[in-house]
Motif scaffolding. Structure first.
Motif, PDB file in Angstrom:
ATOM      1  N   THR A 182       0.830  -1.202   0.000  1.00 13.37           N
ATOM      2  CA  THR A 182       0.000   0.000   0.000  1.00 13.37           C
ATOM      3  C   THR A 182       0.864   1.252   0.000  1.00 13.37           C
ATOM      4  O   THR A 182       0.549   2.246  -0.660  1.00 13.37           O
ATOM      5  CB  THR A 182      -0.922  -0.006   1.227  1.00 13.37           C
ATOM      6  N   THR A 183       1.976   1.192   0.702  1.00 14.75           N
ATOM      7  CA  THR A 183       2.888   2.337   0.758  1.00 14.75           C
ATOM      8  C   THR A 183       3.538   2.607  -0.586  1.00 14.75           C
ATOM      9  O   THR A 183       3.533   3.737  -1.079  1.00 14.75           O
ATOM     10  CB  THR A 183       3.960   2.104   1.830  1.00 14.75           C
ATOM     11  N   ILE A 184       4.108   1.565  -1.206  1.00 13.60           N
ATOM     12  CA  ILE A 184       4.878   1.812  -2.426  1.00 13.60           C
ATOM     13  C   ILE A 184       3.982   2.122  -3.613  1.00 13.60           C
ATOM     14  O   ILE A 184       4.361   2.908  -4.490  1.00 13.60           O
ATOM     15  CB  ILE A 184       5.823   0.637  -2.739  1.00 13.60           C
ATOM     16  N   ARG A 185       2.786   1.511  -3.670  1.00 16.11           N
ATOM     17  CA  ARG A 185       1.909   1.717  -4.824  1.00 16.11           C
ATOM     18  C   ARG A 185       1.025   2.950  -4.647  1.00 16.11           C
ATOM     19  O   ARG A 185       0.963   3.807  -5.541  1.00 16.11           O
ATOM     20  CB  ARG A 185       1.035   0.471  -5.053  1.00 16.11           C
ATOM     21  N   PHE A 186       0.319   3.036  -3.530  1.00 16.88           N
ATOM     22  CA  PHE A 186      -0.674   4.095  -3.372  1.00 16.88           C
ATOM     23  C   PHE A 186      -0.051   5.385  -2.847  1.00 16.88           C
ATOM     24  O   PHE A 186      -0.185   6.439  -3.473  1.00 16.88           O
ATOM     25  CB  PHE A 186      -1.805   3.613  -2.461  1.00 16.88           C
ATOM     26  N   MET A 315      11.765 -10.616  -0.807  1.00 12.48           N
ATOM     27  CA  MET A 315      11.443 -10.534   0.614  1.00 12.48           C
ATOM     28  C   MET A 315      12.465  -9.744   1.420  1.00 12.48           C
ATOM     29  O   MET A 315      12.254  -9.459   2.585  1.00 12.48           O
ATOM     30  CB  MET A 315      11.232 -11.931   1.225  1.00 12.48           C
ATOM     31  N   ALA A 316      13.592  -9.387   0.781  1.00 11.60           N
ATOM     32  CA  ALA A 316      14.594  -8.537   1.439  1.00 11.60           C
ATOM     33  C   ALA A 316      14.953  -7.333   0.576  1.00 11.60           C
ATOM     34  O   ALA A 316      15.383  -6.302   1.079  1.00 11.60           O
ATOM     35  CB  ALA A 316      15.852  -9.348   1.743  1.00 11.60           C
ATOM     36  N   ASP A 317      14.763  -7.448  -0.720  1.00  8.40           N
ATOM     37  CA  ASP A 317      15.323  -6.576  -1.750  1.00  8.40           C
ATOM     38  C   ASP A 317      15.257  -5.075  -1.471  1.00  8.40           C
ATOM     39  O   ASP A 317      16.281  -4.384  -1.372  1.00  8.40           O
ATOM     40  CB  ASP A 317      14.670  -6.882  -3.101  1.00  8.40           C
ATOM     41  N   SER A 318      14.052  -4.535  -1.327  1.00  8.66           N
ATOM     42  CA  SER A 318      13.932  -3.077  -1.264  1.00  8.66           C
ATOM     43  C   SER A 318      14.444  -2.479   0.042  1.00  8.66           C
ATOM     44  O   SER A 318      14.705  -1.276   0.104  1.00  8.66           O
ATOM     45  CB  SER A 318      12.479  -2.654  -1.512  1.00  8.66           C
ATOM     46  N   ALA A 319      14.619  -3.296   1.085  1.00  9.04           N
ATOM     47  CA  ALA A 319      15.239  -2.763   2.306  1.00  9.04           C
ATOM     48  C   ALA A 319      16.665  -2.307   2.010  1.00  9.04           C
ATOM     49  O   ALA A 319      17.127  -1.282   2.526  1.00  9.04           O
ATOM     50  CB  ALA A 319      15.229  -3.815   3.409  1.00  9.04           C
ATOM     51  N   TYR A 320      17.373  -3.054   1.173  1.00 12.01           N
ATOM     52  CA  TYR A 320      18.716  -2.647   0.756  1.00 12.01           C
ATOM     53  C   TYR A 320      18.649  -1.538  -0.295  1.00 12.01           C
ATOM     54  O   TYR A 320      19.444  -0.596  -0.260  1.00 12.01           O
ATOM     55  CB  TYR A 320      19.473  -3.854   0.199  1.00 12.01           C
ATOM     56  N   GLU A 321      17.730  -1.664  -1.214  1.00 10.85           N
ATOM     57  CA  GLU A 321      17.566  -0.664  -2.275  1.00 10.85           C
ATOM     58  C   GLU A 321      17.341   0.737  -1.723  1.00 10.85           C
ATOM     59  O   GLU A 321      17.811   1.732  -2.286  1.00 10.85           O
ATOM     60  CB  GLU A 321      16.379  -1.082  -3.148  1.00 10.85           C
ATOM     61  N   TYR A 322      16.608   0.825  -0.590  1.00 10.68           N
ATOM     62  CA  TYR A 322      16.257   2.140  -0.060  1.00 10.68           C
ATOM     63  C   TYR A 322      17.415   2.829   0.662  1.00 10.68           C
ATOM     64  O   TYR A 322      17.322   4.014   0.974  1.00 10.68           O
ATOM     65  CB  TYR A 322      15.039   2.020   0.871  1.00 10.68           C
ATOM     66  N   ASN A 583      11.169   5.406  -6.130  1.00  9.24           N
ATOM     67  CA  ASN A 583      10.906   4.406  -5.101  1.00  9.24           C
ATOM     68  C   ASN A 583      10.910   3.029  -5.743  1.00  9.24           C
ATOM     69  O   ASN A 583      11.135   2.881  -6.953  1.00  9.24           O
ATOM     70  CB  ASN A 583       9.620   4.726  -4.330  1.00  9.24           C
ATOM     71  N   THR A 584      10.662   1.999  -4.969  1.00 10.03           N
ATOM     72  CA  THR A 584      10.774   0.642  -5.489  1.00 10.03           C
ATOM     73  C   THR A 584       9.645   0.290  -6.441  1.00 10.03           C
ATOM     74  O   THR A 584       9.688  -0.751  -7.092  1.00 10.03           O
ATOM     75  CB  THR A 584      10.850  -0.379  -4.334  1.00 10.03           C
ATOM     76  N   GLU A 585       8.639   1.141  -6.569  1.00  9.73           N
ATOM     77  CA  GLU A 585       7.561   0.969  -7.538  1.00  9.73           C
ATOM     78  C   GLU A 585       7.752   1.939  -8.712  1.00  9.73           C
ATOM     79  O   GLU A 585       6.836   2.187  -9.477  1.00  9.73           O
ATOM     80  CB  GLU A 585       6.203   1.220  -6.853  1.00  9.73           C
ATOM     81  N   ALA A 586       8.976   2.472  -8.845  1.00  9.65           N
ATOM     82  CA  ALA A 586       9.357   3.383  -9.944  1.00  9.65           C
ATOM     83  C   ALA A 586       8.621   4.705  -9.907  1.00  9.65           C
ATOM     84  O   ALA A 586       8.445   5.352 -10.932  1.00  9.65           O
ATOM     85  CB  ALA A 586       9.166   2.717 -11.309  1.00  9.65           C
ATOM     86  N   HIS A 587       8.212   5.157  -8.727  1.00  6.58           N
ATOM     87  CA  HIS A 587       7.590   6.468  -8.598  1.00  6.58           C
ATOM     88  C   HIS A 587       8.668   7.490  -8.236  1.00  6.58           C
ATOM     89  O   HIS A 587       9.296   7.369  -7.170  1.00  6.58           O
ATOM     90  CB  HIS A 587       6.494   6.447  -7.539  1.00  6.58           C
ATOM     91  N   PRO A 588       8.927   8.485  -9.087  1.00  7.10           N
ATOM     92  CA  PRO A 588       9.990   9.453  -8.797  1.00  7.10           C
ATOM     93  C   PRO A 588       9.559  10.513  -7.793  1.00  7.10           C
ATOM     94  O   PRO A 588       8.473  11.079  -7.887  1.00  7.10           O
ATOM     95  CB  PRO A 588      10.266  10.078 -10.172  1.00  7.10           C
ATOM     96  N   PHE A 589      10.441  10.782  -6.822  1.00  5.56           N
ATOM     97  CA  PHE A 589      10.248  11.854  -5.840  1.00  5.56           C
ATOM     98  C   PHE A 589      11.356  12.886  -6.049  1.00  5.56           C
ATOM     99  O   PHE A 589      12.502  12.543  -6.337  1.00  5.56           O
ATOM    100  CB  PHE A 589      10.359  11.329  -4.403  1.00  5.56           C
ATOM    101  N   ARG A 590      10.993  14.147  -5.820  1.00  6.41           N
ATOM    102  CA  ARG A 590      12.009  15.194  -5.894  1.00  6.41           C
ATOM    103  C   ARG A 590      13.010  15.024  -4.750  1.00  6.41           C
ATOM    104  O   ARG A 590      12.633  14.820  -3.597  1.00  6.41           O
ATOM    105  CB  ARG A 590      11.367  16.576  -5.793  1.00  6.41           C
ATOM    106  N   ARG A 591      14.278  15.126  -5.105  1.00  8.60           N
ATOM    107  CA  ARG A 591      15.329  15.025  -4.093  1.00  8.60           C
ATOM    108  C   ARG A 591      15.429  16.321  -3.299  1.00  8.60           C
ATOM    109  O   ARG A 591      15.203  17.413  -3.829  1.00  8.60           O
ATOM    110  CB  ARG A 591      16.658  14.707  -4.769  1.00  8.60           C
TER     111      ARG A 591
END
Length: 599
Positions: A182-186, A315-322, A583-591
């Protein structure tokens, strides 16, 4: 001061009106989208009406909040390469490829509009509708920023209006809610579309999602219930974090919650995820495999070394990605996130990376799964040389991290990790990598090794039930170097093209574009239906046979996969990695830069 706040508010409203008028007047290829509100700019919060998550009293209120982050003092190196001048014929080819991707998106989006509007997904073979993520219109919300990036203005306006008027996060018919998804998509989708467009309706809706999700943190230790009974929480029932929690679901909320705090000035969201990051940092040096965390953690006991399996994949991936992405978002080249990233990569190189045995001997890497056990106080480990599609993000992660930290070694590993996934794509008869596989490995991950058929056959024998290796290879059509393919599906995943995109943006080498196009032609040929694109059951079917369609098209097909394909063939200034982080759902945020957002 009050007069100053009103003046800024009036200016912000005028800017939104001007931006709305301008949106349809010019091409967006090189145009910067309007700037959203920044910390210090007044934010007009919607009224506390009857939205339940704004009225709900928490059992365990947080009494002291960590302050809002500001941009780090470090001047981070640029992420994007300096791109050479483009020959006219090369530009024409690139634009033709970009437009082909856009047409595929329009086809899939039209199927969703006509057959599943406001539902989570459309089935791309039968044209039915289904709800898989709370019934909150996952495909619609996941696609918002893609619509903006692809300059589909009318569809963007219709989708924003529908999200604003018709999607409510007050409740759901689903029994439980996956807080991570819900966090990454919505939350991610709404915040990103707001960052791009400046449309205040999107920020108001994102704030609704934030209020709802924050209730999942109402536990004795303020760690979230990741598989959350929203209905019990709404009734005011007591809840607690779970003893068995996936690392990715606990450690991959930081970008979205921090971004929400930055654009609203409400520090509680950042406070909630910063607490998790601090616990991860404290545990990292003392796990069974120092530098890494296991796939399973005990959130109830705050034990971040509860499990026995260590991996960068599912099950671990995006914790490292972030980790590098939070450093990028906050503009911090050192400190909590950058340091955790650096330690995790060094530990991965020591314990997880392996060189696959291939006929070509090309230098490439994969990160496997490390199984750890403790006997008489001693840790024993065994590396499983697996290669799931989900690990294909790692090349992009190291490309980003290597640029941010100016680490040439990480950039070298990034290229090898990305080449590994491209080799896996090329090895299958359909030209697409399977969901999971086991590979034969070279004895030394530090250097390529010569092809040895006996080593491959021995790996097949270890991975398969008793039987003669040659017969197993023949019967299962195993490509050279593959020991087993437990899950031969392709479910429209974006991870491989994500890394190819980041390799292109960080190197400027157009050969990555050519590799992307080869991937695209294979994927579209494999998955295309009259309505849209569908997941398939088996990418390793015999030559001449069409793989059966799974009649599934998750929202990430439009939110991630097609977005990355489109951006790799767009002008590199469109969503520059020096100004945005995905983000891990490919949503770009301004840095965050210079103490403000997007400045």
């Amino acid at each position: 001061m009050a007069t100053s706040r009103r003046r800024w508010f009036t200016v912000a409203l005028l800017l939104l009106v001007v931006a709305s008028l301008w949106r349809g007047l010019a091409s967006r290829a090189w145009r910067l989208p309007p700037l959203p509100a920044t910390p210090g700019t007044p934010y007009a919060a919607p009224p506390d009406d009857d939205f339940i998550w704004r009225r709900l009293k928490h059992r365990y209120p947080v009494t002291s909040l960590r302050p809002l982050p500001t941009a780090g003092a470090d001047a981070l190196p640029g992420v994007q390469a300096h791109f050479a001048a483009e020959a006219p014929e090369r530009k024409q080819q690139r634009l033709q490829r970009r437009d082909a991707i856009r047409a595929a998106f329009v086809k899939s989006w039209t199927a969703y509009k006509e057959h599943a509007w406001l539902r989570d997904e459309v089935t791309p073979v039968t044209g039915q509708q289904k709800d898989t993520f709370g019934g909150w219109g996952a495909t619609l919300v996941d696609s918002l920023d893609t619509l903006w990036i692809m300059d589909l203005g009318a569809d963007f306006e219709a989708a924003v209006d529908a999200a604003h008027r018709s999607i409510s996060f007050a409740t759901t018919q689903a029994h439980t809610v996956n807080v991570f998804e819900t966090t990454i998509r919505f939350l991610g989708g709404l915040l990103s579309a707001y960052d791009l467009s400046g449309d205040a309706r999107l920020l108001a809706k994102a704030r609704d999602v934030g209020h709802m999700l924050y209730a999942a943190f109402d536990t004795p230790n303020h760690l979230p219930v990741t598989r959350w009974d929203l209905h019990a929480a709404a009734r005011g029932e007591a809840q607690a974090a779970h003893a068995s929690t996936l690392l990715a679901e606990m450690g991959s909320l930081g970008l979205e919650f921090t971004r929400l705090s930055l654009v609203t000035g409400d520090a509680r969201y950042h406070d909630a995820v910063q607490r998790i990051a601090e616990l991860l940092a404290a545990a990292q040096p003392a796990t069974k495999v120092p530098g890494l965390w296991p796939i399973l953690v005990d959130a109830a006991a705050e034990d971040f070394d509860a499990g026995a399996d260590y991996a960068l994949g599912g099950m671990a991936d995006s914790a490292y990605e972030y980790l590098p992405k939070m450093a990028a978002l906050l503009g911090q080249g050192a400190g909590l996130y950058a340091d955790m990233y650096a330690r995790s990569v060094e530990a991965s190189r020591a314990h997880l990376f392996f060189q696959p045995l291939t006929p070509t001997g090309e230098a490439m890497l994969f990160p496997g799964v490390l199984h750890a056990s403790v006997t008489d106080g001693l840790v024993e480990t065994r590396l499983e040389t697996s290669a799931g599609h989900l690990i294909c993000f790692t090349g992009g992660m190291l490309a980003l991290g290597g640029r941010l930290l100016a680490n040439a070694t990480h950039l070298d590993w990034a290229a090898k990790l990305t080449r590994g996934c491209l080799w896996a794509y090329d090895s299958l008869p359909t030209g697409v990598m399977p969901e999971t596989s086991l590979l034969a490995a070279c004895p030394d991950a530090a250097s390529p090794c010569a092809w040895d058929e006996s080593v491959w056959h021995a790996a097949v024998a270890r991975a398969q039930p008793p039987g003669e290796a040659r017969a197993t290879i023949r019967d299962q059509r195993l490509p050279p170097g593959f020991a087993h393919i437990p899950d031969p599906r392709y479910i429209l995943r974006p991870e491989a093209i994500e890394s190819v995109f980041l390799m292109y943006r960080t190197t400027g080498d157009p050969r990555w574009q050519d590799r992307a196009w080869a991937m695209w032609t294979a994927i579209d040929a494999l998955t295309s239906t009259p309505l849209a694109n569908s997941a398939v059951w088996d990418v390793n079917t015999p030559a001449g046979e069409a793989p059966a369609k799974a009649d599934s098209m998750e929202s990430f097909w439009l939110g991630e996969t097609l977005k990355y394909f489109y951006l790799i063939f767009s002008e590199p200034g469109l969503v520059s990695m020096d100004e945005w982080v995905f983000n891990t759902e490919a949503h770009p945020f301004r840095r965050l830069r210079g103490g403000t957002v997007g400045v």
